[in-house]
Write a protein that holds these residues in place. Sequence first.
Motif: not given
Length: 134
Positions: A26, A28, A69, A71, A121-125, A128
Amino acid sequence: MFNFFKKKILVPEFEFIKSYPHKDKYFSRTKKWDWLNSEQINLFARDDVGKVKMTTMDYWSQEMFLDADGQITIEEYLNVLIKQFQDSRMKIPTDLDEFMTETLWSLKTDLNAIEFTDSPTEVKSEYKIPMTQK
């Protein structure tokens, strides 16, 4: 009336992606960014002495950075690019998989703008959204 002359866009057989060692990773964003104008972004980073460095990118590097992103896998992302060509009614390059992986690798290694992970994983704020929207 039926349109019998509608041209079907052929999807090449992509062999390179099948053996690409990072195809299941993935990807990001890992850099702060902002819009330079309505079509182009800047990446921001600090150099060794603390000075802020701004970097602009070519069209495809920018698109892939903004799509990073965390995802989908690299292999899945190839289908996103294929669909963009199909939706634009453009011929799909036969080396699209190689071009995509080279661009993502450059974003990772040359610009340190993305990272590869083994799971979604979520992209760090701070990465983002554009810096001016914070």
